[in-house]
Scaffold this active site. Structure first.
Site, mmCIF file in Angstrom:
data_model
loop_
_atom_site.group_PDB
_atom_site.id
_atom_site.type_symbol
_atom_site.label_atom_id
_atom_site.label_comp_id
_atom_site.label_asym_id
_atom_site.label_seq_id
_atom_site.Cartn_x
_atom_site.Cartn_y
_atom_site.Cartn_z
ATOM 1 N N ASP A 1 -1.358 -0.393 17.278
ATOM 2 C CA ASP A 1 -0.767 0.559 16.342
ATOM 3 C C ASP A 1 -0.693 1.963 16.984
ATOM 4 O O ASP A 1 0.349 2.628 16.946
ATOM 5 C CB ASP A 1 -1.673 0.551 15.094
ATOM 6 C CG ASP A 1 -1.413 1.660 14.138
ATOM 7 O OD1 ASP A 1 -0.440 1.549 13.388
ATOM 8 O OD2 ASP A 1 -2.181 2.644 14.133
ATOM 9 N N VAL B 1 4.413 7.998 12.055
ATOM 10 C CA VAL B 1 3.343 8.487 12.939
ATOM 11 C C VAL B 1 2.574 9.600 12.240
ATOM 12 O O VAL B 1 3.180 10.560 11.753
ATOM 13 C CB VAL B 1 3.905 9.049 14.271
ATOM 14 C CG1 VAL B 1 2.762 9.422 15.209
ATOM 15 C CG2 VAL B 1 4.849 8.078 14.943
ATOM 16 N N GLY C 1 -3.410 5.349 4.875
ATOM 17 C CA GLY C 1 -3.562 5.142 3.439
ATOM 18 C C GLY C 1 -2.251 5.420 2.711
ATOM 19 O O GLY C 1 -1.362 6.105 3.220
ATOM 20 N N THR D 1 0.835 -1.213 0.000
ATOM 21 C CA THR D 1 0.000 0.000 0.000
ATOM 22 C C THR D 1 0.869 1.262 0.000
ATOM 23 O O THR D 1 0.699 2.156 -0.832
ATOM 24 C CB THR D 1 -0.900 -0.004 1.250
ATOM 25 O OG1 THR D 1 -1.679 -1.202 1.247
ATOM 26 C CG2 THR D 1 -1.832 1.197 1.267
ATOM 27 N N LYS E 1 6.426 2.174 12.356
ATOM 28 C CA LYS E 1 6.323 2.626 13.756
ATOM 29 C C LYS E 1 6.778 1.560 14.734
ATOM 30 O O LYS E 1 7.348 1.855 15.778
ATOM 31 C CB LYS E 1 4.891 3.089 14.072
ATOM 32 C CG LYS E 1 3.875 1.977 14.072
ATOM 33 C CD LYS E 1 2.575 2.398 13.448
ATOM 34 C CE LYS E 1 2.693 2.433 11.949
ATOM 35 N NZ LYS E 1 1.418 2.506 11.249
ATOM 36 N N GLU F 1 9.164 10.345 9.439
ATOM 37 C CA GLU F 1 7.930 11.135 9.491
ATOM 38 C C GLU F 1 6.701 10.276 9.211
ATOM 39 O O GLU F 1 5.640 10.455 9.827
ATOM 40 C CB GLU F 1 8.005 12.275 8.458
ATOM 41 C CG GLU F 1 6.862 13.236 8.506
ATOM 42 C CD GLU F 1 6.786 13.955 9.846
ATOM 43 O OE1 GLU F 1 7.633 14.804 10.111
ATOM 44 O OE2 GLU F 1 5.865 13.646 10.644
ATOM 45 N N LYS G 1 2.592 4.319 18.195
ATOM 46 C CA LYS G 1 2.737 5.719 17.767
ATOM 47 C C LYS G 1 2.890 6.663 18.955
ATOM 48 O O LYS G 1 3.753 7.542 18.952
ATOM 49 C CB LYS G 1 1.516 6.138 16.930
ATOM 50 C CG LYS G 1 1.477 5.472 15.566
ATOM 51 C CD LYS G 1 0.177 5.789 14.878
ATOM 52 C CE LYS G 1 0.110 5.175 13.497
ATOM 53 N NZ LYS G 1 -1.219 5.261 12.908
HETATM 54 N N1 LIG Z 1 -1.154 1.362 5.238
HETATM 55 C C1 LIG Z 1 -1.142 2.506 5.928
HETATM 56 O O1 LIG Z 1 -2.114 3.263 5.939
HETATM 57 C C2 LIG Z 1 0.081 2.912 6.712
HETATM 58 C C3 LIG Z 1 0.119 4.195 7.284
HETATM 59 C C4 LIG Z 1 1.264 4.598 7.980
HETATM 60 C C5 LIG Z 1 2.339 3.732 8.108
HETATM 61 N N2 LIG Z 1 2.259 2.483 7.565
HETATM 62 C C6 LIG Z 1 3.427 1.606 7.726
HETATM 63 O O2 LIG Z 1 4.007 1.372 6.456
HETATM 64 C C7 LIG Z 1 4.594 0.075 6.421
HETATM 65 C C8 LIG Z 1 4.028 -0.700 5.234
HETATM 66 O O3 LIG Z 1 2.629 -0.818 5.358
HETATM 67 P P1 LIG Z 1 1.708 -1.272 4.125
HETATM 68 O O4 LIG Z 1 0.308 -0.986 4.561
HETATM 69 O O5 LIG Z 1 2.219 -0.688 2.857
HETATM 70 O O6 LIG Z 1 1.964 -2.868 4.129
HETATM 71 P P2 LIG Z 1 1.645 -3.887 2.943
HETATM 72 O O7 LIG Z 1 0.611 -3.349 2.028
HETATM 73 O O8 LIG Z 1 1.421 -5.200 3.620
HETATM 74 O O9 LIG Z 1 3.026 -3.963 2.123
HETATM 75 C C9 LIG Z 1 4.200 -4.508 2.645
HETATM 76 C C10 LIG Z 1 5.214 -4.666 1.526
HETATM 77 O O10 LIG Z 1 6.449 -5.100 2.083
HETATM 78 C C11 LIG Z 1 6.851 -6.334 1.511
HETATM 79 N N3 LIG Z 1 7.415 -7.134 2.597
HETATM 80 C C12 LIG Z 1 6.858 -7.443 3.786
HETATM 81 N N4 LIG Z 1 7.700 -8.159 4.541
HETATM 82 C C13 LIG Z 1 8.829 -8.319 3.805
HETATM 83 C C14 LIG Z 1 10.069 -8.979 4.023
HETATM 84 N N5 LIG Z 1 10.317 -9.632 5.153
HETATM 85 N N6 LIG Z 1 11.000 -8.948 3.029
HETATM 86 C C15 LIG Z 1 10.747 -8.292 1.880
HETATM 87 N N7 LIG Z 1 9.592 -7.631 1.608
HETATM 88 C C16 LIG Z 1 8.644 -7.655 2.563
HETATM 89 C C17 LIG Z 1 5.597 -6.955 0.922
HETATM 90 O O11 LIG Z 1 5.970 -7.780 -0.169
HETATM 91 P P3 LIG Z 1 4.867 -8.544 -1.075
HETATM 92 O O12 LIG Z 1 4.143 -7.447 -1.822
HETATM 93 O O13 LIG Z 1 5.642 -9.427 -1.986
HETATM 94 O O14 LIG Z 1 3.981 -9.277 -0.104
HETATM 95 C C18 LIG Z 1 4.825 -5.701 0.474
HETATM 96 O O15 LIG Z 1 5.273 -5.279 -0.796
HETATM 97 C C19 LIG Z 1 4.294 -0.545 7.800
HETATM 98 O O16 LIG Z 1 5.399 -0.332 8.642
HETATM 99 C C20 LIG Z 1 3.097 0.247 8.292
HETATM 100 O O17 LIG Z 1 3.028 0.301 9.697
HETATM 101 C C21 LIG Z 1 1.168 2.059 6.863
#
Ligand SMILES: NC(=O)c1ccc[n+]([C@@H]2O[C@H](COP(=O)([O-])OP(=O)(O)OC[C@H]3O[C@@H](n4cnc5c(N)ncnc54)[C@H](OP(=O)(O)O)[C@@H]3O)[C@@H](O)[C@H]2O)c1
Length: 340
Positions: free
Chosen positions: A203, A135, A304, A14, A105, A132, A207
């Site tokens: 979560d 959080v 998001g 995402t 985080k 940044e 934060k």
């Molecule tokens: N989503 C939000 O709204 C949001 C907001 C703020 C912060 N965050 C933070 O942003 C980070 C990512 O969140 P996300 O929502 O983007 O997660 P996500 O959609 O699950 O994407 C995670 C990505 O990382 C890859 N990945 C996971 N573990 C891995 C590993 N061990 N080795 C190599 N690649 C790996 C996955 O690969 P595959 O695609 O091959 O599975 C995927 O491409 C997290 O730390 C989350 O807390 C998210």
């Protein structure tokens, strides 16, 4: 454009996927503001077979961490969410005197101070640590505490910190069931990979612990957060709030009173006119009370891909350009006008 900044990106879900799109769509504006062209040179994922967006070049995608770390990148961006892998990437990047930017985080709560110390040890070779996006999504609370308020004595930090929990509660206020609201939040990429982290307040706890580290200097891993998540079905909570003409929000606070730090996360019923009560959809709101400045309040989109990627991009751009370059001059503005 004078220089090319090479970025290696760990994670293309995402947030990582949204960053690739943002870099591609904002290339001209970034070049105008900073004199830098961003090139994504390597992308690390878990599953090579998964289909990626049109802006992700197939030949730069790898599932091998060593191959990823060997890429010739100036900035390494981490958006995997996996703490052990993120920790390994962070340590290797900072030790080699490169810039590390993360949205993680959980990583920052677990080892933010150790990584900050590592960045400090290798600063002469160019190591920097920025987070940044970890959080507040698109809301620049980390920079506010870390830089703008570095000289303030802070009494408290309070916030609605989970954009996803907020989105679910907000939809339930519009009359939807919990199940419908959750599935809509998941479809929009607002929840963590495991949504129970959002709903149980884990979560938000990570934060607020990271913010308490920045505000009060306490190691976030050692902070004992009193944690209450949303009820299994928050319908009773939202109905109770409605009957008082108020709204229910998952709120967090960290306050330092008489030498004692109190940190908690839990559902609260708040007045609609309060900054927390005014949040809609996936917004977050954070208030910081400083002895000299009183209450400062920030709010905006807190979850998001697009909001979080904008915070990552801000850290990347900042790593690329000295601050004076970020102040658009009349000349660069004129150049931009000519290009549009
Ligand atoms: N989503 C939000 O709204 C949001 C907001 C703020 C912060 N965050 C933070 O942003 C980070 C990512 O969140 P996300 O929502 O983007 O997660 P996500 O959609 O699950 O994407 C995670 C990505 O990382 C890859 N990945 C996971 N573990 C891995 C590993 N061990 N080795 C190599 N690649 C790996 C996955 O690969 P595959 O695609 O091959 O599975 C995927 O491409 C997290 O730390 C989350 O807390 C998210």
């Amino acid at each position: 454009v004078t220089t090319t900044l090479r970025v290696a990106l760990a994670g293309c879900g995402t947030v990582g996927g949204a960053l690739v799109d943002l870099v591609s769509h904002s290339a001209r504006e970034i070049a105008w503001r900073t004199g830098v062209r961003i090139e994504i040179v390597r992308v690390l994922v878990r599953d090579l077979r998964r289909l990626r967006g049109p802006n992700v070049q197939r030949e730069i995608v790898t599932d091998d961490v060593d191959d990823f770390l060997a890429s010739p990148a100036d900035v390494v961006v981490e958006a995997t969410g996996d703490v052990p892998t993120a920790g390994q990437i962070a340590s290797a990047t900072l030790s080699s005197g490169r810039r590390f930017v993360t949205a993680n985080k959980a990583l920052m709560r677990d080892s933010g101070p150790e990584l900050a110390a590592l960045a400090h040890r290798h600063r002469a070779s160019g190591a920097t640590l920025d987070f940044e996006a970890a959080v507040g999504g698109g809301v620049p609370i980390v920079r506010l505490l870390r830089e703008s308020m570095a000289g303030h004595v802070i009494d408290s930090v309070r916030g609605v910190l989970s954009g996803s929990a907020n989105y679910i509660l907000w939809r339930m206020e519009q009359g939807e069931s919990f199940a419908e609201s959750l599935s809509c939040a998941q479809e929009r990429g607002l929840t963590e990979a495991d949504p129970s982290r959002d709903l149980q307040g884990v979560d938000a706890a990570d934060k607020i612990a990271v913010l308490a580290w920045l505000a009060f200097g306490v190691h976030p891993r050692t902070i004992d957060v009193r944690l209450r998540g949303l009820p299994d079905d928050p319908r009773d909570l939202t109905s109770a709030a409605r009957s008082r003409n108020s709204v229910a929000r998952l709120a967090a606070h960290a306050s330092h009173v008489n030498g004692k730090l109190d940190v908690a996360v839990g559902p609260e019923i708040v007045d609609r006119t309060h900054p927390f009560g005014r949040t809609t959809e996936d917004q977050v709101a954070i208030t910081v009370v400083s002895r000299s400045a009183g209450q400062i309040c920030l709010s905006g989109r807190g979850a998001g891909g697009a909001a979080t990627a904008s915070a990552l991009l801000a850290d990347i751009v900042r790593a690329a350009a000295p601050i004076p370059v970020l102040l658009p001059t009349e000349l660069s503005y004129a150049n931009f006008q000519l290009q549009t």
